[in-house]
Structures are given as C-alpha cells and as structure tokens.
Design a protein around this motif. Structure first.
Motif, mmCIF file in Angstrom:
data_model
loop_
_atom_site.group_PDB
_atom_site.id
_atom_site.type_symbol
_atom_site.label_atom_id
_atom_site.label_comp_id
_atom_site.label_asym_id
_atom_site.label_seq_id
_atom_site.Cartn_x
_atom_site.Cartn_y
_atom_site.Cartn_z
ATOM 1 N N ASN A 81 0.875 -1.170 0.017
ATOM 2 C CA ASN A 81 -0.169 0.079 -0.040
ATOM 3 C C ASN A 81 1.059 1.230 -0.096
ATOM 4 O OD1 ASN A 81 -2.767 1.274 0.199
ATOM 5 N ND2 ASN A 81 -1.926 1.908 1.999
ATOM 6 N N LEU A 82 0.494 2.381 -0.692
ATOM 7 C CA LEU A 82 1.234 3.528 -0.752
ATOM 8 C C LEU A 82 0.257 4.717 -0.932
ATOM 9 C CD1 LEU A 82 4.558 4.476 -2.510
ATOM 10 C CD2 LEU A 82 2.551 5.936 -2.685
ATOM 11 N N ASN A 83 -0.050 5.536 0.242
ATOM 12 C CA ASN A 83 -0.868 6.679 0.235
ATOM 13 C C ASN A 83 0.133 7.917 -0.076
ATOM 14 O OD1 ASN A 83 -3.511 5.416 0.422
ATOM 15 N ND2 ASN A 83 -2.864 5.138 2.479
ATOM 16 N N PHE A 84 -0.192 8.905 -0.826
ATOM 17 C CA PHE A 84 0.509 9.865 -1.064
ATOM 18 C C PHE A 84 -0.167 11.317 -1.318
ATOM 19 C CE2 PHE A 84 3.415 12.975 -3.122
ATOM 20 C CZ PHE A 84 4.743 12.520 -2.854
ATOM 21 N N SER A 85 0.385 12.168 -0.579
ATOM 22 C CA SER A 85 -0.355 13.658 -0.382
ATOM 23 C C SER A 85 0.650 14.531 -1.073
ATOM 24 C CB SER A 85 -0.658 14.326 0.882
ATOM 25 O OG SER A 85 -1.639 13.273 1.461
ATOM 26 N N GLN A 126 4.044 14.011 1.365
ATOM 27 C CA GLN A 126 4.028 13.116 2.396
ATOM 28 C C GLN A 126 3.453 11.691 2.166
ATOM 29 O OE1 GLN A 126 1.133 11.875 4.570
ATOM 30 N NE2 GLN A 126 2.773 10.528 5.618
ATOM 31 N N SER A 127 3.937 10.602 2.364
ATOM 32 C CA SER A 127 3.292 9.257 1.966
ATOM 33 C C SER A 127 3.586 8.273 3.287
ATOM 34 C CB SER A 127 4.305 8.746 0.948
ATOM 35 O OG SER A 127 3.840 7.443 0.313
ATOM 36 N N THR A 128 2.481 7.277 3.229
ATOM 37 C CA THR A 128 2.670 6.402 4.103
ATOM 38 C C THR A 128 2.630 5.146 3.231
ATOM 39 O OG1 THR A 128 1.205 7.293 5.810
ATOM 40 C CG2 THR A 128 1.241 5.200 5.850
ATOM 41 N N VAL A 129 3.606 4.319 3.521
ATOM 42 C CA VAL A 129 3.979 3.155 2.707
ATOM 43 C C VAL A 129 4.030 2.136 3.500
ATOM 44 C CG1 VAL A 129 5.514 2.005 0.992
ATOM 45 C CG2 VAL A 129 5.368 4.718 1.259
ATOM 46 N N THR A 130 3.223 0.788 3.166
ATOM 47 C CA THR A 130 3.375 -0.511 3.791
ATOM 48 C C THR A 130 3.873 -1.586 2.999
ATOM 49 O OG1 THR A 130 1.339 0.237 5.001
ATOM 50 C CG2 THR A 130 1.848 -2.160 4.894
ATOM 51 N N TYR A 131 4.707 -2.148 3.366
ATOM 52 C CA TYR A 131 5.498 -3.008 2.703
ATOM 53 C C TYR A 131 5.114 -4.636 3.297
ATOM 54 C CZ TYR A 131 8.798 -1.138 -0.636
ATOM 55 O OH TYR A 131 9.364 -0.620 -1.807
ATOM 56 N N ALA A 132 4.785 -5.898 2.617
ATOM 57 C CA ALA A 132 4.588 -7.088 2.891
ATOM 58 C C ALA A 132 5.959 -7.891 2.853
ATOM 59 C CB ALA A 132 3.626 -7.863 2.039
ATOM 60 N N LEU A 133 6.340 -8.186 3.993
ATOM 61 C CA LEU A 133 7.738 -8.988 4.166
ATOM 62 C C LEU A 133 7.477 -10.462 3.978
ATOM 63 C CD1 LEU A 133 8.858 -6.991 7.289
ATOM 64 C CD2 LEU A 133 9.190 -6.460 5.013
ATOM 65 N N PRO A 134 8.447 -10.985 3.128
ATOM 66 C CA PRO A 134 8.311 -12.494 3.049
ATOM 67 C C PRO A 134 8.287 -13.309 4.363
ATOM 68 C CG PRO A 134 10.291 -11.763 2.344
ATOM 69 C CD PRO A 134 9.533 -10.661 2.498
ATOM 70 N N GLY A 135 7.904 -14.606 4.262
ATOM 71 C CA GLY A 135 8.128 -15.474 5.600
ATOM 72 C C GLY A 135 7.753 -15.064 6.807
ATOM 73 N N GLY A 136 6.833 -14.123 6.748
ATOM 74 C CA GLY A 136 6.349 -13.547 8.145
ATOM 75 C C GLY A 136 5.495 -14.755 8.645
#
Length: 136
Positions: A81-85, A126-136
């Motif tokens: 996910n990436l939200n950008f203003s 300004q941005s809020t970025v979420t990353y999915a991490l492998p193997g979690g």
C-alpha cells in the motif's frame, strides 16, 4: 545495512534500472533513512515540475531502503500500500526523502516518508507506505 550495502544490493537486484542512481541513500540511522534525488528531464511534467509518479517512486524507494537497512537484503519485500499527498509543486532541483520506520512487524512494515526541497521543513509531499515482508 549501511549506505554502501544498500547501494550494492540495489545494483545487483535492479541491474537494468534507469531510475535514480544506486548511491541515492545518503544517511541511515536507527529507524530512519534519507535519500537524495536529482531529477532529469524525463522526470518532468508540463509546467517544469517533477511528476507525481516520480515523487511516488522516490517515496517507495525510501520506504524500501529504510526497511532493508533494518532487515537486510530481502529482495521480495514488496509494496502492499502507498498513500501519497502532494503538498506543493516540486521544482526542477534536488529533492530529498526522509523515511521513518513506524512499525516493523513479522509480516508488514509501515513507513512515513516526507519529501522536501531546500530545507527539511519545506515539505512538498508526504506518504505512508506499507510493505509485505516474506516469510512472516
């Protein structure tokens, strides 16, 4: 990972990348990283401003960099996910991105990224970025 480690990882993981130079990560601290980006003509939109996709790409790269600096060279950590203003027009000159790690979990990492020009309090995005991490 150090700035040199990140540059080496980016060169190896993205060998045909025509985007930013791989030495764009200029500082790393606990939970934080700063990137520097010097736009070129292909990054512009009408009005001689840096394009939105370029700004979002820098925010994404900054988030990736701060996450990898803390978990190591995990190529398959991916943006979920990436939200950008867009706060103001970005002039055709050096742009910085400060990425602050908000949460580093087993499966997800969330990062706040602030883009600025000239001085850190001259925010342009300004941005809020979420990353999915492998193997979690």
């Amino acid at each position: 990972m150090s700035t040199a480690d990140l540059a080496a990882f980016f060169r190896e993981a993205f060998p045909g990348d025509e985007g930013p130079p791989h030495d764009d990560v200029i500082e790393i601290r606990q939970g934080w990283a700063r990137l520097k980006f010097d736009p070129v003509a292909r990054n512009l939109r009408p009005g001689n401003l840096v394009s939105g996709p370029t700004q979002m790409g820098l925010a994404d790269r900054a988030a990736y960099a701060v996450i990898l600096a803390h978990i190591g060279p995990v190529a398959m950590a991916v943006t979920s996910n990436l939200n950008f203003s867009f706060l103001r027009g970005v002039q055709f000159r050096t742009l910085h991105a400060d990425a602050r790690l908000l949460k580093l979990g087993r499966r997800l990492a969330t990062v706040d990224v602030q883009l600025w020009q000239d001085e850190p309090d001259n925010l342009v995005g300004q941005s809020t970025v979420t990353y999915a991490l492998p193997g979690g």
